[in-house]
Scaffold this motif. Structure first.
Motif, short mmCIF file in Angstrom:
data_model
loop_
_atom_site.label_atom_id
_atom_site.label_comp_id
_atom_site.label_asym_id
_atom_site.label_seq_id
_atom_site.Cartn_x
_atom_site.Cartn_y
_atom_site.Cartn_z
N ILE A 1 0.87 -1.18 0.00
CA ILE A 1 0.00 0.00 0.00
C ILE A 1 0.90 1.23 0.00
O ILE A 1 1.79 1.34 0.85
N LEU A 2 0.70 2.11 -0.94
CA LEU A 2 1.45 3.36 -1.01
C LEU A 2 0.60 4.47 -0.43
O LEU A 2 -0.54 4.68 -0.87
N ALA B 1 -2.00 10.45 10.65
CA ALA B 1 -3.07 9.61 11.19
C ALA B 1 -3.07 8.23 10.52
O ALA B 1 -3.35 7.22 11.17
N LEU B 2 -2.77 8.19 9.23
CA LEU B 2 -2.68 6.90 8.54
C LEU B 2 -1.53 6.06 9.06
O LEU B 2 -1.63 4.84 9.20
N ARG B 3 -0.43 6.71 9.37
CA ARG B 3 0.71 5.98 9.95
C ARG B 3 0.32 5.39 11.31
O ARG B 3 0.71 4.26 11.66
N GLU B 4 -0.46 6.14 12.08
CA GLU B 4 -0.93 5.65 13.37
C GLU B 4 -1.91 4.49 13.20
O GLU B 4 -1.87 3.52 13.95
N GLU B 5 -2.78 4.59 12.20
CA GLU B 5 -3.80 3.56 11.97
C GLU B 5 -3.21 2.27 11.42
O GLU B 5 -3.54 1.17 11.86
N PHE B 6 -2.33 2.38 10.42
CA PHE B 6 -1.81 1.20 9.74
C PHE B 6 -0.51 0.67 10.36
O PHE B 6 -0.18 -0.49 10.18
N GLY B 7 0.23 1.53 11.03
CA GLY B 7 1.48 1.10 11.64
C GLY B 7 2.62 0.99 10.64
O GLY B 7 2.48 1.33 9.46
N GLU B 8 3.74 0.50 11.13
CA GLU B 8 4.93 0.35 10.30
C GLU B 8 5.08 -1.11 9.88
O GLU B 8 5.23 -1.99 10.72
#
Length: 473
Positions: free
Chosen positions: A192-193, A204-211
């Motif tokens: 997913i890009l 917020a997307l980084r928080e939702e999807f994580g690393e």
């Protein structure tokens, strides 16, 4: 060779998610037989419901000797396998990350059967009749840079019951040396890009999807969406979705010559490039839009089917981007309003003014709902993970609409300050005497979320989210 003539076209689910066994109608007479090996319209219809996987290549494997056995290979593309003549035993093992890793399914295939093999499911075939030929359609071209996964044919955990023992068949030395299941590196999900990773929504997307290795967060400096080389900047077939959280959002600056150019580049040219890539490679494109695509003259909330009628340059570019994204076969346009997240925004400004003893003048003739980036990010996860129909959705906070003036007073109140310190003024009064260009604002920014809720996309209550936001600010 015995062929089962006269079957109706049908599909059978297997114990491996996405692996679908098909019965094919074969019509025969004294001259031989005929079948429609791949018929897109019929096979993707609801009665069969095969994925419209977009094949780009047709391969044929001919095996002259009984017992010829091909190794268990999992490729990074989807595959549709059918028999042209003869008969084969097929073994499929799920080698994807997830709960079904290691699941096994076996079946015999003749010209009246076929199987759809999703990306990451290992497949192997053993010839049961001389002069057997099977054909397979794939939706990507072979590449040395692609990721492959393999499993040993004799793996004890899979415990495949081969009709002809492996000690008696023709197998390549390479296939004999593939790893056991315990040593297999699972096929990762498609990537997913996420564009605009440093913005409020990007964070917020980084928080939702994580690393994760399969999620790529990128910024303009790392990936120029307007570059003529964008089509070759990635191996796009390795991606499953693009989430476009990048945008030019300086609504007033967009009214200047320089800002107009930048707004069209970011909100239209870049979006057109992403739409082209998504269409060419079968990707899902998730695009975040705005209430500014409407002029705000409607007396009721705006639905997803209302005609676009933007006022200023920013709104015009967002409307153009919406229209482009809707040409992508798998698209989601998420329209939102009055976005609040991790960064500079109206709520933080009002809270800061309250704490510093400054009494603001705030417009009272623009009405809408706050939308928090955590809710937008969660909505994006749902449209990517769940079976949500493609289309346009309004993603906005729930609750009673309010003006910016009402929200400012509410921020003062929740921050422990007197809301009477906030003075309401009209938009015209607020911008009177402005020396820089001012973009026209829609007076009504209320978006109707009925269709969004109906498909199971969760939306937060705007006031509850505001309370929580201020508690953690």
């Amino acid at each position: 060779m015995s062929i089962d003539f006269g079957k109706a076209l049908s599909a059978r689910e297997t114990n491996i998610p996405g692996l679908i066994l098909l019965d094919l109608p074969v019509h025969g007479d004294s001259r031989g037989w005929f079948k429609e090996n791949w018929q897109r319209e019929k096979m993707t219809a609801s009665a069969v419901d095969l994925p419209d996987f977009g094949p780009v290549q047709n391969n044929i494997s001919f095996n002259d000797a009984v017992g010829t056995t091909r190794g268990i290979h999992a490729e990074p593309w989807d595959k549709y396998v059918s028999v042209a003549t003869g008969r084969i035993f097929g073994a499929w093992v799920d080698l994807r990350e997830g709960d079904s890793f290691g699941a096994v399914f076996t079946a015999e295939l003749d010209p009246s059967t076929a199987i759809f093999v999703p990306r990451g499911v290992g497949n192997s075939y053993q010839t049961l009749e001389a002069d057997t030929a099977y054909t397979y359609l794939v939706n990507d071209h072979w590449s040395p840079d692609a990721t492959y996964t393999f499993l040993n044919l004799a793996d004890e955990t899979a415990a495949i019951e081969w009709p002809i023992p492996l000690a008696q068949v023709e197998i390549s030395a390479k296939d004999k040396d593939h790893p056991r299941l315990a040593d297999v590196v699972p096929m990762p999900p498609k990537k997913i890009l996420v564009t605009g990773a440093n913005g409020q929504l990007g964070r917020a997307l980084r928080e939702e999807f994580g690393e994760h290795p399969w999620i790529e967060y990128t910024t303009r400096s790392e990936l120029d969406l307007t570059s003529p080389d964008l089509d070759t900047a990635r191996r796009w077939r390795d991606y499953g979705a693009i989430v476009n959280a990048a945008a030019y959002t300086k609504v007033d600056a967009a009214e200047t010559p320089e800002g107009r150019t930048e707004a069209w580049a970011a909100n239209v040219t870049a979006v057109a490039a992403l739409a082209r890539i998504a269409t060419a490679n079968g990707l899902t494109l998730v695009h975040v839009s705005s209430d500014y695509v409407f002029d705000g003259t409607k007396s009721e909330a705006y639905g997803t089917d209302d005609a676009l009628s933007p006022l200023g340059v920013y709104g015009q570019t967002k409307a153009a981007g919406d229209a482009i994204v809707r040409t992508v076969p798998r698209h989601f346009v998420l329209r939102t309003s009055w976005v609040i997240g991790d960064g500079n925004n109206f709520v933080r400004t009002m809270a800061s003014l309250a704490g510093r003893g400054i009494d603001p003048r705030v417009v009272d003739d623009q009405v809408g709902r706050l939308t928090f980036t955590s809710d937008i990010a969660r909505a994006i996860r749902v449209v990517l993970d769940e079976d949500v129909p493609v289309g346009v959705y309004n993603v906005t906070g729930q609750g009673e609409p309010a003006s910016w003036f009402d929200i400012a007073r509410r921020v003062f109140e929740l921050s422990g300050h007197d809301p009477a310190r906030v003075t309401g003024v009209s938009t015209d009064e607020y911008f009177a005497g402005a020396t820089a260009p001012v973009a026209p604002r829609p007076r009504n920014s209320v978006l109707d979320p009925t269709g969004t809720i109906a498909v199971g996309i969760p939306l937060g209550d705007a006031d509850a989210r505001l309370r929580d936001y201020l508690d953690h600010a």
